[in-house]
Design an enzyme around this catalytic site. Structure first.
Site, mmCIF file in Angstrom:
data_model
loop_
_atom_site.group_PDB
_atom_site.id
_atom_site.type_symbol
_atom_site.label_atom_id
_atom_site.label_comp_id
_atom_site.label_asym_id
_atom_site.label_seq_id
_atom_site.Cartn_x
_atom_site.Cartn_y
_atom_site.Cartn_z
ATOM 1 N N GLY A 1 10.406 -129.925 -89.088
ATOM 2 C CA GLY A 1 11.814 -130.180 -88.838
ATOM 3 C C GLY A 1 12.082 -130.154 -87.348
ATOM 4 O O GLY A 1 12.970 -129.447 -86.871
ATOM 5 N N GLY A 2 11.307 -130.944 -86.611
ATOM 6 C CA GLY A 2 11.399 -130.923 -85.150
ATOM 7 C C GLY A 2 12.040 -132.149 -84.551
ATOM 8 O O GLY A 2 11.959 -132.365 -83.342
ATOM 9 N N GLY B 1 18.374 -131.303 -83.710
ATOM 10 C CA GLY B 1 18.977 -129.977 -83.704
ATOM 11 C C GLY B 1 18.131 -128.899 -83.062
ATOM 12 O O GLY B 1 17.546 -129.080 -81.990
ATOM 13 N N ILE B 2 18.044 -127.758 -83.732
ATOM 14 C CA ILE B 2 17.323 -126.595 -83.205
ATOM 15 C C ILE B 2 15.844 -126.917 -83.045
ATOM 16 O O ILE B 2 15.205 -126.516 -82.062
ATOM 17 C CB ILE B 2 17.525 -125.383 -84.128
ATOM 18 N N GLY B 3 15.280 -127.651 -83.995
ATOM 19 C CA GLY B 3 13.862 -127.999 -83.910
ATOM 20 C C GLY B 3 13.536 -128.843 -82.698
ATOM 21 O O GLY B 3 12.535 -128.601 -82.011
ATOM 22 N N SER C 1 19.325 -117.819 -91.783
ATOM 23 C CA SER C 1 20.762 -118.048 -91.603
ATOM 24 C C SER C 1 21.487 -116.736 -91.801
ATOM 25 O O SER C 1 21.088 -115.913 -92.636
ATOM 26 C CB SER C 1 21.279 -119.068 -92.626
ATOM 27 N N TYR D 1 23.097 -122.214 -100.663
ATOM 28 C CA TYR D 1 22.384 -122.125 -99.387
ATOM 29 C C TYR D 1 22.039 -120.674 -99.062
ATOM 30 O O TYR D 1 20.908 -120.361 -98.665
ATOM 31 C CB TYR D 1 23.265 -122.721 -98.295
#
Length: 246
Positions: free
Chosen positions: A12-13, A16-18, A134, A147
Site C-alpha cells: 500500500g505504498g 497517502g501514508i504509504g 487506527s 473498520y
C-alpha cells in the site's frame, strides 16, 4: 541515511501514508518495493522513488504470494516491512451487511495478517515490521464498527506476532493515525463533501486540525529505525491527542 542499503517493502505504498513513507525511506537510502491496487498511481509512485512496483491487492492472498516472489527476486530479502494497505467505510450497526463486513476485514485484518505471514520467509533476522492501525480500534465512534473491529483484531495479531518473532529479533510495532488528510476519505466525494468532512474531523482533534501523511510517515520511519531499537510491540498513536486528551 538511516536506511542506506536496507530493503524496504511497503504494502500500500502508492498513495497517502504509504507514499509519504516511501519518499522518506528513499531519501534515506533504502531500496524499495511498493504494492498497490491502482496501476496508475503505483506506476507514478514507483518511478518517483525508484522502486519496484507490483500491482497486488492485499485482500487476495494469492496476489500477495506473487508479490513476495517478485520482491525476493529483485531485492533478495526484506529488512523492513510496512503493512499499510487498507480500506474504509462507515455504517451504523443495523445497516452493516455481511458483504460490507467481509470486504473490509478481507483487507484490513485477514489480508494484513497473511501478508506478514507470507513475508516472514523473506524477512532478515533483526528486521522490523510496522503495521498501520487506527485509533478507531480503541475509540467508540458510531458507524465505525466494521473498520474498528478489523483494526482491533490487527492490533491483537501484531502483539502475538511480536512475541513469536522475538527469537529472530524482528520487532513488530503499529502506528495508529487519527484523522489524517489522505485519499481514503475523499473517494467518491464532492469538493463540498470533502471540505465538510475536513472541518468536522478537525473539530474533534484536540490539536485543532487533521494530521498529514508525512506526520504519520515520520513515526513509521522512527519505529523502523535503530532509534527505536528498544521499542517493541507498541501501538503509537499519531492523532493530535484524540486518544489521550479527549
Amino acid at each position: 541515511m538511516r536506511f542506506d542499503g536496507k530493503c524496504v517493502a511497503i504494502l500500500g505504498g502508492n498513495a497517502g501514508i504509504g507514499l509519504a513513507a516511501a519518499r522518506m525511506f528513499h531519501a534515506e537510502g533504502a531500496k524499495l518495493a511498493l504494492t498497490g491496487r491502482n496501476t496508475a498511481t503505483l506506476s507514478a509512485a514507483s518511478e518517483e522513488v525508484e522502486a519496484l512496483g507490483i500491482r497486488a491487492d492485499m485482500g487476495v492472498p494469492a496476489e500477495t504470494d506473487a508479490a513476495m516472489v517478485e520482491i525476493e527476486e529483485a531485492l533478495g530479502g526484506i529488512d523492513i516491512l510496512f503493512v499499510n494497505a487498507g480500506v474504509g467505510g462507515f455504517a451504523p450497526v443495523d445497516q452493516v451487511t455481511e458483504e460490507f463486513w467481509d470486504s473490509v476485514h478481507a483487507v484490513n485484518l485477514r489480508g494484513a495478517f497473511f501478508a506478514v505471514q507470507k513475508a516472514l520467509p523473506l524477512m532478515r533476522d533483526g528486521g522490523n515490521i510496522v503495521i498501520t492501525g487506527s485509533i478507531g480500534s480503541v475509540s467508540a465512534v458510531p458507524g465505525n464498527v466494521v473498520y474498528a473491529s478489523a483494526k482491533a483484531g490487527l492490533r491483537a495479531a501484531a502483539r502475538i506476532l511480536g512475541k513469536e518473532l522475538l527469537p529472530r529479533r524482528i520487532r513488530v510495532n503499529m502506528v495508529s493515525p487519527g484523522p489524517t488528510d489522505t485519499e481514503i476519505f475523499k473517494r467518491d466525494a464532492s469538493a463540498e463533501e470533502i471540505a465538510g468532512m475536513r472541518e468536522m474531523l478537525a473539530g474533534v482533534v484536540p490539536i485543532g486540525r487533521m494530521g498529514t501523511p508525512e506526520e504519520v510517515a515520520r513515526a513509521v520511519l522512527f519505529l523502523a529505525s535503530e532509534e527505536a531499537s528498544f521499542i517493541n510491540g507498541v501501538d503509537l498513536y499519531v492523532d493530535g491527542g484524540c486518544v489521550e486528551l479527549l
